[in-house]
Design an enzyme around this catalytic site. Structure first.
Site, PDB file in Angstrom:
ATOM      1  N   HIS A  60      20.422  21.539 -19.399  1.00  0.00           N
ATOM      2  CA  HIS A  60      20.001  20.364 -20.163  1.00  0.00           C
ATOM      3  C   HIS A  60      19.464  20.897 -21.491  1.00  0.00           C
ATOM      4  CE1 HIS A  60      19.256  19.229 -15.918  1.00  0.00           C
ATOM      5  NE2 HIS A  60      19.470  17.977 -16.268  1.00  0.00           N
ATOM      6  N   ASP A  88      16.070  22.332 -21.185  1.00  0.00           N
ATOM      7  CA  ASP A  88      15.893  23.559 -20.393  1.00  0.00           C
ATOM      8  C   ASP A  88      15.913  24.772 -21.300  1.00  0.00           C
ATOM      9  OD1 ASP A  88      16.286  21.905 -18.177  1.00  0.00           O
ATOM     10  OD2 ASP A  88      18.406  22.449 -17.991  1.00  0.00           O
TER      11      ASP A  88
HETATM   12  C1  XUL Z   1      19.016  15.496 -10.509  1.00  0.00           C
HETATM   13  C2  XUL Z   1      20.171  16.330 -10.845  1.00  0.00           C
HETATM   14  C3  XUL Z   1      20.308  16.755 -12.249  1.00  0.00           C
HETATM   15  C4  XUL Z   1      21.713  16.723 -12.758  1.00  0.00           C
HETATM   16  C5  XUL Z   1      21.841  17.014 -14.233  1.00  0.00           C
HETATM   17  O1  XUL Z   1      18.920  15.146  -9.179  1.00  0.00           O
HETATM   18  O2  XUL Z   1      20.950  16.654  -9.981  1.00  0.00           O
HETATM   19  O3  XUL Z   1      19.773  18.027 -12.381  1.00  0.00           O
HETATM   20  O4  XUL Z   1      22.502  17.634 -12.078  1.00  0.00           O
HETATM   21  O5  XUL Z   1      21.056  16.201 -15.007  1.00  0.00           O
END
Ligand code: XUL
Ligand code: CO
Length: 436
Positions: free
Chosen positions: A100, A103
């Protein structure tokens, strides 16, 4: 290379009889299965957020893990995390990572400052990708953690929150493109609701579709050719998440004419939260041509939330790989370990034990699934089970040659259906166990 994981060498394949805990017993990257290397089949990815950001805090206590990449200066922490990521992936032989925006780089005082931080770290990520050959499987934007997204992002009642999310998503797609990412994920963290007493569901869904349409346009505008994925999840953090499962996502995409622009990123733990088997979600996606990528983890059936554990259940990995191979395997997608170590696993080496076990579990799943396919018994059983559709009345129905009057006449004449055959559930479960 940096040394955040001292004393750990590149993890080697040593075969099932080794007693070295830091070795692969089953994952042998270059070994061919159905004519393709295990590396190419499995396309493993490390999840940046769990590996380097998640200290395993819970609602009763703070972080427990030792994270030697953390520094008092958030930008220095961000640079250190890049080093740690490429050290981890290189030592494990993991070819991809996923992130993300938040992150990899800290948010600044303003959106412009956040973008500048992101750009600076993205340049470092690019340099480390070029140096190590580790690639970006997918990127995404975090539009759920900050309080501005309290009512949602694309589905917020506050149009400014929608605009902020659009800005973050546009930037994250651009950075993903610049890093040669092979995909981009939309997980609707806060896209759902707590109560219909304050929610205009129809309007929220129209807005979510508008956001996704803008993303598709933006992707085309900047020349990004990676695959867009939606990641279904039924609950947590909201009580009702709109993208509750693959079927709900597919219906939504079709309603808004977006079905050719998105595939699914199926997460095992999200499937079980939705009351489905992991394999059900994979198979539903496969038959509809929307199986894109996988967040490979595991839940705990005793707990009702997203525990994001590393996958270790060989039966599950076997069934998952059966559906993935059946769908022709991954193209842009892969197996992203969206999983964190247990709160009690506090040492950096635990990240290695976790990934080694998960990679071995999927290697076994792949080999088992290939053996089941080569044995041909499951396929033959299914083929025979539907034999009544291959000739006679079944074939005519499938060909669209008969209407209800014709079937009425057929059944009045015949009187009763041909005898049903056993579904042989237990025999097939025993057959599956022969391979596990
Ligand atoms: C949340 C989840 C996230 C997604 C990406 O449950 O799985 O980490 O994979 O936003
Ligand atoms: Co996920």
């Amino acid at each position: 290379m940096t040394d955040y994981f001292p004393g750990i060498d590149t993890i080697a394949y040593e075969g099932p009889t080794t007693d070295n805990a830091l070795a692969f017993r089953h994952y042998n990257a270059d070994e061919l299965v159905e004519g393709k290397s295990m590396r190419e089949h499995l396309r493993f990815a490390a999840a940046y957020w769990h590996c380097f950001c998640n200290g395993c805090a819970d609602q009763f206590g703070g972080p427990t893990r030792t994270m030697p990449w953390e520094d008092a200066d958030p930008m220095q922490t961000a640079r250190n995390k890049v080093d740690a990521n490429f050290e981890l992936c290189t030592k494990l032989g993991i070819e991809y990572y996923c992130f993300h925006d938040t992150d990899v780089a800290p948010e600044g005082e303003t959106l412009a400052e956040s973008f500048a931080n992101f750009d600076e770290i993205a340049a470092y990520l690019k340099a480390k990708q070029d140096e190590t050959g580790v690639k970006l499987l997918w990127g995404t934007a975090n539009c759920f953690s900050h309080p501005r997204f309290v009512h949602g992002a694309g589905t917020s009642c506050n149009a400014d929150a929608f605009a902020y999310a659009a800005a973050k998503i546009a930037k994250a797609i651009e950075v993903t493109h610049a890093l040669g990412g092979e995909g981009y994920v939309f997980w609707g963290g806060r896209e759902g609701y707590k109560t219909l007493l304050n929610t205009d569901m129809g309007r929220e869904l129209d807005h979510l579709a508008a956001l996704l349409k803008m993303a598709v346009e933006h992707k085309k505008k900047i020349g990004f050719t990676g695959q867009f994925y939606i990641e279904p999840k039924p609950k947590e953090p909201t009580k009702h998440q709109y993208d509750s499962d693959a079927a709900a996502c597919f219906a939504f995409l079709q309603k808004y004419g977006l079905e050719n622009d998105f595939k699914m990123n199926i997460e095992a733990n999200h499937a079980t939260l939705a009351g489905h088997d992991f394999q059900h979600e994979l198979e539903f996606s496969a038959i509809n041509g929307i199986l894109g990528s996988v967040d490979a983890n595991r839940g705990d059936l005793m707990l009702g939330w997203d525990t994001d554990q590393f996958p270790t259940d060989i039966r599950e990995t076997t069934l998952a790989m059966l559906s993935i191979l059946g769908a022709g395997g991954f193209t842009t997608g892969g197996l992203n370990f969206d999983a964190h170590v247990a709160r009690e696993s506090i040492d950096p080496v635990d990240l290695f034990h976790a990934h080694i076990g998960a990679m071995d579990a999927f290697a076994r799943g792949l080999k088992n699934a290939a053996a089941i396919r080569a044995g041909g018994k499951l396929d033959a059983f299914k083929k025979e089970r539907y034999g009544s559709w291959d000739t006679g009345i079944g074939a005519q129905i499938e060909a669209g040659q008969l209407d209800m009057d014709a079937l009425k006449a057929y059944m009045l004449d015949k009187g009763e259906v041909d005898a049903n055959a056993s579904g042989r559930v237990e025999m097939l479960e025993n057959l599956l166990n022969d391979y596990i």
